[in-house]
Design a protein around this motif. Structure first.
Motif, PDB file in Angstrom:
ATOM      1  N   GLY A  83     -53.030  27.297 -81.199  1.00  0.00           N
ATOM      2  CA  GLY A  83     -51.587  27.476 -81.080  1.00  0.00           C
ATOM      3  C   GLY A  83     -51.198  28.918 -80.820  1.00  0.00           C
ATOM      4  O   GLY A  83     -50.258  29.201 -80.059  1.00  0.00           O
ATOM      5  N   ALA A  84     -51.914  29.858 -81.430  1.00  0.00           N
ATOM      6  CA  ALA A  84     -51.630  31.277 -81.200  1.00  0.00           C
ATOM      7  C   ALA A  84     -51.847  31.637 -79.738  1.00  0.00           C
ATOM      8  O   ALA A  84     -51.085  32.436 -79.164  1.00  0.00           O
ATOM      9  CB  ALA A  84     -52.513  32.139 -82.103  1.00  0.00           C
ATOM     10  N   ALA A  85     -52.860  31.050 -79.112  1.00  0.00           N
ATOM     11  CA  ALA A  85     -53.118  31.324 -77.700  1.00  0.00           C
ATOM     12  C   ALA A  85     -52.004  30.745 -76.824  1.00  0.00           C
ATOM     13  O   ALA A  85     -51.587  31.363 -75.841  1.00  0.00           O
ATOM     14  CB  ALA A  85     -54.468  30.744 -77.296  1.00  0.00           C
ATOM     15  N   VAL A  86     -51.511  29.569 -77.179  1.00  0.00           N
ATOM     16  CA  VAL A  86     -50.465  28.923 -76.381  1.00  0.00           C
ATOM     17  C   VAL A  86     -49.165  29.716 -76.419  1.00  0.00           C
ATOM     18  O   VAL A  86     -48.524  29.961 -75.393  1.00  0.00           O
ATOM     19  CB  VAL A  86     -50.229  27.475 -76.869  1.00  0.00           C
ATOM     20  CG1 VAL A  86     -48.999  26.869 -76.185  1.00  0.00           C
ATOM     21  CG2 VAL A  86     -51.448  26.615 -76.598  1.00  0.00           C
ATOM     22  N   VAL A  87     -48.727  30.138 -77.597  1.00  0.00           N
ATOM     23  CA  VAL A  87     -47.413  30.771 -77.722  1.00  0.00           C
ATOM     24  C   VAL A  87     -47.350  32.106 -76.993  1.00  0.00           C
ATOM     25  O   VAL A  87     -46.274  32.539 -76.565  1.00  0.00           O
ATOM     26  CB  VAL A  87     -47.032  30.924 -79.212  1.00  0.00           C
ATOM     27  CG1 VAL A  87     -47.749  32.115 -79.845  1.00  0.00           C
ATOM     28  CG2 VAL A  87     -45.521  31.068 -79.367  1.00  0.00           C
ATOM     29  N   LEU A  88     -48.476  32.762 -76.821  1.00  0.00           N
ATOM     30  CA  LEU A  88     -48.476  34.039 -76.117  1.00  0.00           C
ATOM     31  C   LEU A  88     -48.170  33.890 -74.633  1.00  0.00           C
ATOM     32  O   LEU A  88     -47.904  34.885 -73.947  1.00  0.00           O
ATOM     33  CB  LEU A  88     -49.816  34.748 -76.318  1.00  0.00           C
ATOM     34  CG  LEU A  88     -50.088  35.258 -77.740  1.00  0.00           C
ATOM     35  CD1 LEU A  88     -51.486  35.834 -77.847  1.00  0.00           C
ATOM     36  CD2 LEU A  88     -49.046  36.297 -78.160  1.00  0.00           C
TER      37      LEU A  88
END
Length: 424
Positions: A400-405
């Protein structure tokens, strides 16, 4: 790091605003009603071992029942957003509380997995109706400090999430069984229906969002005209990941405490309930989300949450350690992620579509979460508690951290066309 201006231009035809004291009091009443949802939802997992013993079903079914209310929340989220275009926000709130309260009472008279799943799912429908109307009303009234106001609601929900399990265990012990808390919380909800319908002013709930014509052209020209734009999709994916991770924990953490660590009902209620108190950080988190790049706030919170999720099921086995970790899980999930992502979703569209964007957020967060408990139970069966936590509470948040960036904040409604307004 870019800063985001909090202010919005109020619509010229807005209803007369309430005095500050009345507005704060109204917000308090609505916050109490929202907190009741936390009480009704969070008490179920704590009582789950007794419910399973009484009605006779397994861990997977129990995990599903603990999260199936989110299916109702998610499926009703988008229709509720459209319903706001036809009915007043106050009316939608009152109907939502009524449905939630009625189905909470019906949970107490359920006889098996089937009918209990229906009642729990329908209680989620009521929660969605109230939530979409409530967040749209509060967001419009406190438009200059939207994320901070939404953070205040999250704090109320968190307090309810703490009180629900703690009081629920006491009610179950004093009144003879797991059904008592559902009767009490349901009846409180019926009282609140009357209070909201009678005493909450339309001057609070029906303040309009500014329309595109009422805002300077540079404020909206760079924002996609379509509701389903790239930013909204990316935020929805991140919200779904947060929902699946969070509700996997919520569903079966009390069972883990009792069946694996040997905690008694009172200790379990305290450890599970303190998750709700973590939402107290929603107020400073909301202020942070009003001013700073939400991508960074969300990504950092997800990385921190991944570490906490790992330790919850593969770390300290004493009550003190579990209290600290459960509070941290609540601070990350309820205090930072829910508030920041919800506010970002409203910023991802033009102001007149903010209510519909809230509906999309509710659906994206809650529909996948409905199956989080079943998924976590299946992972526990296949890989044990530590293995389940590794995949659902650690690896998934990191994704999820990769997606939101990938979110483009330059396309937000409160950012200028050349980049985030007010960037320093």
């Amino acid at each position: 790091m870019p800063r985001f201006p909090a202010g919005r231009v109020p619509a010229p035809d807005a209803l007369p605003r309430l005095s500050r004291a009345v507005a704060v009091g109204t917000f308090g009443v609505l916050a109490i009603a929202y907190g009741l949802h936390g009480m009704g939802r969070q008490v179920f997992p704590v009582l789950l071992p007794g419910i399973r013993a009484d009605l006779g079903f397994g861990l997977g079914a129990g995990g599903f029942l603990a999260t199936v209310s989110t299916l109702g929340v998610g499926l009703a989220g988008i229709p509720a957003g459209y319903l706001l275009a036809r009915l007043s926000r106050r009316a939608v709130m009152a109907v939502g509380i009524l449905v939630f309260a009625g189905c909470t009472v019906l949970t107490a008279v359920a006889t098996g997995v089937g009918d209990m799943a229906v009642y729990r799912a329908l209680s989620g429908v009521g929660e969605a109706l109230q939530n979409v109307a409530l967040f749209a009303a509060v967001g419009a009234y406190f438009a200059a400090h939207r994320a901070l106001a939404l953070g205040g609601l999250t704090v109320a929900y968190g307090i309810g999430s703490f009180l629900g399990p703690v009081l629920g265990v006491q009610l179950a012990g004093a009144l003879g069984g797991w059904t008592a808390p559902f009767w009490v919380y349901g009846m409180l909800g019926l009282v609140l229906v009357v209070v909201v319908a009678t005493f909450v002013s339309r001057r609070f709930t029906e303040q309009p969002e500014p329309t595109s014509d009422e805002l300077p052209e540079e404020t909206v020209a760079h924002v996609p005209a379509s509701l389903y734009n790239r930013n909204l999709v990316l935020i929805s994916i991140t919200a779904a990941i947060v929902g699946v991770a969070t509700y996997g924990y919520i569903a079966l953490y009390p069972t883990f405490l009792q069946e694996q660590l040997g905690f008694g009902p009172a200790a379990t209620a305290s450890a599970a309930g303190v998750f709700g108190l973590g939402a107290l950080v929603a107020l400073p988190a909301g202020r942070l989300a009003d001013r700073w790049d939400p991508r960074v706030v969300v990504a950092v919170a997800l990385v921190a949450g991944a570490g906490v999720g790992r330790l919850l099921f593969h770390g300290p086995r004493d009550l003190g350690g579990q209290l600290g970790l459960s509070f941290a899980e609540g601070a990350v999930a309820g205090g930072v992620l829910f508030v920041t992502l919800h506010a970002a979703m409203q910023r991802a569209v033009r102001p007149p579509m903010a209510g519909r964007a809230s509906g999309v957020f509710i659906a994206a967060f809650h529909v996948p979460a409905a199956f989080a408990g079943y998924l976590f139970g299946a992972l526990v069966t296949a890989a044990g508690w530590a293995g389940a936590a590794l995949w659902q509470l650690t690896v998934l948040p990191l994704a999820g951290a990769a997606v939101v960036l990938l979110v483009d904040v330059r396309r937000f409604a409160d950012a200028g066309p050349a980049g985030p307004a007010g960037a320093e």
